[in-house]
Design a protein around this motif. Structure first.
Motif, PDB file in Angstrom:
ATOM      1  N   THR A  92      40.941  20.584  50.553  1.00 10.06           N
ATOM      2  CA  THR A  92      40.632  22.407  49.297  1.00 10.06           C
ATOM      3  C   THR A  92      40.678  22.473  47.997  1.00 10.06           C
ATOM      4  OG1 THR A  92      42.153  22.602  51.063  1.00 10.06           O
ATOM      5  CG2 THR A  92      42.221  24.292  49.759  1.00 10.06           C
ATOM      6  N   MET A  93      41.936  21.600  47.468  1.00  9.74           N
ATOM      7  CA  MET A  93      41.535  21.336  46.014  1.00  9.74           C
ATOM      8  C   MET A  93      40.293  21.489  45.340  1.00  9.74           C
ATOM      9  SD  MET A  93      45.071  19.284  45.054  1.00  9.74           S
ATOM     10  CE  MET A  93      47.058  20.039  45.911  1.00  9.74           C
ATOM     11  N   VAL A 110      33.445  29.711  45.557  1.00 11.55           N
ATOM     12  CA  VAL A 110      34.130  28.776  46.131  1.00 11.55           C
ATOM     13  C   VAL A 110      34.979  28.559  46.596  1.00 11.55           C
ATOM     14  CG1 VAL A 110      32.103  27.660  47.339  1.00 11.55           C
ATOM     15  CG2 VAL A 110      31.260  28.691  45.747  1.00 11.55           C
ATOM     16  N   GLY A 111      35.826  28.005  45.640  1.00 15.00           N
ATOM     17  CA  GLY A 111      36.557  26.857  45.939  1.00 15.00           C
ATOM     18  C   GLY A 111      37.934  27.965  46.174  1.00 15.00           C
ATOM     19  N   GLY A 112      37.593  28.895  45.832  1.00 21.30           N
ATOM     20  CA  GLY A 112      38.607  29.801  46.541  1.00 21.30           C
ATOM     21  C   GLY A 112      38.744  30.411  47.878  1.00 21.30           C
ATOM     22  N   ILE A 113      37.158  30.507  48.392  1.00 25.42           N
ATOM     23  CA  ILE A 113      37.091  30.332  49.762  1.00 25.42           C
ATOM     24  C   ILE A 113      37.892  29.897  50.571  1.00 25.42           C
ATOM     25  CG2 ILE A 113      35.482  31.349  50.934  1.00 25.42           C
ATOM     26  CD1 ILE A 113      33.616  32.668  48.515  1.00 25.42           C
ATOM     27  N   GLY A 114      37.479  28.229  49.527  1.00 25.83           N
ATOM     28  CA  GLY A 114      38.505  27.591  50.302  1.00 25.83           C
ATOM     29  C   GLY A 114      39.582  27.384  50.244  1.00 25.83           C
ATOM     30  N   ALA A 154      49.281  28.320  48.178  1.00 27.01           N
ATOM     31  CA  ALA A 154      47.754  28.506  47.366  1.00 27.01           C
ATOM     32  C   ALA A 154      47.941  29.045  45.912  1.00 27.01           C
ATOM     33  CB  ALA A 154      47.307  30.196  47.699  1.00 27.01           C
ATOM     34  N   ILE A 155      49.529  28.964  45.409  1.00 29.61           N
ATOM     35  CA  ILE A 155      49.223  28.677  43.899  1.00 29.61           C
ATOM     36  C   ILE A 155      49.075  26.690  43.819  1.00 29.61           C
ATOM     37  CG2 ILE A 155      50.318  28.889  42.077  1.00 29.61           C
ATOM     38  CD1 ILE A 155      51.137  31.734  42.894  1.00 29.61           C
ATOM     39  N   VAL A 156      49.925  26.430  43.747  1.00 27.83           N
ATOM     40  CA  VAL A 156      50.048  24.629  43.789  1.00 27.83           C
ATOM     41  C   VAL A 156      48.929  24.146  43.792  1.00 27.83           C
ATOM     42  CG1 VAL A 156      51.162  22.863  44.423  1.00 27.83           C
ATOM     43  CG2 VAL A 156      52.176  24.883  43.952  1.00 27.83           C
ATOM     44  N   ILE A 157      47.817  24.509  45.015  1.00 30.91           N
ATOM     45  CA  ILE A 157      46.580  23.955  45.399  1.00 30.91           C
ATOM     46  C   ILE A 157      45.972  24.560  44.040  1.00 30.91           C
ATOM     47  CG2 ILE A 157      44.199  23.992  45.904  1.00 30.91           C
ATOM     48  CD1 ILE A 157      46.194  24.435  49.005  1.00 30.91           C
ATOM     49  N   GLY A 158      45.994  25.533  43.492  1.00 34.58           N
ATOM     50  CA  GLY A 158      45.645  26.173  42.264  1.00 34.58           C
ATOM     51  C   GLY A 158      45.340  25.278  41.052  1.00 34.58           C
ATOM     52  N   ALA A 182      44.352  21.549  37.282  1.00 33.24           N
ATOM     53  CA  ALA A 182      44.962  20.532  35.949  1.00 33.24           C
ATOM     54  C   ALA A 182      44.042  19.075  36.020  1.00 33.24           C
ATOM     55  CB  ALA A 182      46.896  19.888  35.788  1.00 33.24           C
ATOM     56  N   ILE A 183      43.847  18.661  37.148  1.00 35.37           N
ATOM     57  CA  ILE A 183      42.655  17.714  37.361  1.00 35.37           C
ATOM     58  C   ILE A 183      41.544  18.165  37.097  1.00 35.37           C
ATOM     59  CG2 ILE A 183      41.410  15.939  39.652  1.00 35.37           C
ATOM     60  CD1 ILE A 183      43.908  16.978  41.157  1.00 35.37           C
TER      61      ILE A 183
END
Length: 407
Positions: free
Chosen positions: A26-27, A295-299, A336-340, A345-346
């Motif tokens: 997801t990330m 695209v990442g957001g849709i994921g 969801a925010i933690v994933i973002g 950061a990575i």
């Protein structure tokens, strides 16, 4: 409230850790998106800096005066229009136009030069001592031409590093004799290297000799091909340009109904145009890379929807135990925010690393600044929030009885 928030953060992290592979995948969209934005913008800003530095290397606050009217595409200039500027014009500009820092008239021509058994063909510039200041040059070894050299038509030369390395491999060029077009010259100085220009030309492949020596002893001419003018500061460039135009029109007896027989170009406007163009390129590169963020957001949204479905029974139990709409909403939003945040950061680390890798491996100029990093990271968090909102709201609106019945 603070306790509830951190409890929700802990639950969110536990949920992500319990599904490591799914969380990483997801990330991945966010990581690639943030990294691509930073790398692409750094390349664009590197191009902008290279072009700006290349133009600036020609001289600060520089105005170039050339003979002949500015011709439109396909229109040939009249015969003789390339011999309208003289040394006296340059002297008059230095004397009568306010706001001028230095003036350097020059002529140039390609010549072959010989030193011992070595030979090299390059552009020979005939100019005055002011050329050093006007064109932001500096002498690496020896000295530059002097007014006395110009007055006495001395056969002395200052060479660029490219010429020095090709004609004098293992010896000091200072004091050595070279023949330019079969005429003997003594080398008195070597210029500091400046590298390539924006057009890819080697700025160190040059030889500078006194203007009068070039005019009378080499070319047999009385006119100059270029007058380089350095304005005292950037604020007076336009005023100096107008002053140059007015004075030369008066000196050349050009009436109001006739066009100039010279062209005055302001490098500040060239710089502004170049920066605008490269800025557009940077925006285009950044925008293309930002698509992967979307695209990442849709994921994130897809995975969060799956997570809500899988944890329907858990949501029902939490609601039955007294969890409110806001508690469930906060839990899934935080996931969801933690994933973002983690993905962003990575992505920052990968983007900065990619920029430096491109710079070292491909030799491209890249510039990493804080602004694109902060913007990309902000977008990654914002995308996590935006695309996590619908699944979180869906989870919070579940009927606890239906949720408890869910298998």
């Amino acid at each position: 409230m603070k306790h509830v928030f951190w409890e929700s953060v802990k639950i969110a992290l536990d949920a992500l850790v319990s599904n490591k592979l799914r969380s990483i995948l997801t990330m991945l969209g966010i990581i690639i998106g943030v990294g691509a934005v930073i790398a692409m913008v750094s390349i664009g800003m590197g191009v902008r800096d290279k072009v700006s530095n290349s133009i600036a290397s020609l001289g600060s606050n520089l105005i170039i005066v050339t003979p002949g009217a500015a011709s439109s595409s396909g229109v040939r200039q009249a015969a003789g229009t390339n011999i309208t500027l003289t040394l006296k014009d340059a002297e008059a500009l230095a004397r009568e136009v306010n706001g001028i820092g230095a003036v350097a008239p020059s002529v140039s021509k390609q010549y072959q030069m010989v030193a011992g058994n070595m030979n090299w063909t390059t552009s020979v510039q005939g100019t005055t001592p002011e050329y050093l200041e006007v064109r932001n040059l500096s002498v690496q070894a020896g000295s530059f031409i002097t007014n006395e050299d110009v007055e006495t038509r001395n056969r002395v030369a200052v060479i660029g590093t490219t010429v020095a390395s090709n004609l004098f491999t293992n010896i000091n060029p200072i004091g050595q004799s070279i023949r330019i077009n079969n005429a003997p010259f003594t080398i008195i100085g070597v210029l500091e290297g400046k590298g390539q220009s924006a057009g890819g030309q080697d700025q160190d492949d040059t030889v500078i000799i006194p203007l009068t020596t070039a005019q009378e002893r080499m070319m047999g001419i009385t006119y100059v091909q270029t007058i380089s003018v350095q304005a005292a500061n950037s604020e007076v460039v336009d005023e100096v340009q107008e002053g140059i135009t007015s004075l030369l029109r008066a000196r050349h007896d050009i009436t109001a109904d006739k066009t100039d027989d010279f062209t005055v170009r302001n490098l500040a406007s060239v710089m502004a145009t170049a920066q605008e163009t490269t800025g557009t390129i940077t925006m285009l590169l950044g925008s293309i890379a930002a698509i992967s963020l979307l695209v990442g957001g849709i994921g994130i949204m897809n995975i969060m929807m799956v997570s809500v479905t899988e944890r329907t029974r858990e949501i029902g139990i939490r609601k039955a135990l007294g969890a409110r709409y806001s508690n469930i909403l906060m839990q899934f939003l935080i996931e969801a925010i933690v994933i973002g945040v983690i993905g962003g950061a990575i992505g920052i680390v990968i983007g900065i690393g990619t920029s430096y890798a491109i710079s070292s491996i491909a030799g491209w100029n890249t510039v990493v600044t804080a602004t694109p990093i902060l913007v990309a990271f902000g977008f990654s968090v914002g995308i996590g929030l935006f695309f996590g909102l619908y699944p979180a709201r869906k989870a919070a609106l579940l009927n606890p009885i239906d949720a408890l019945r869910y298998e």
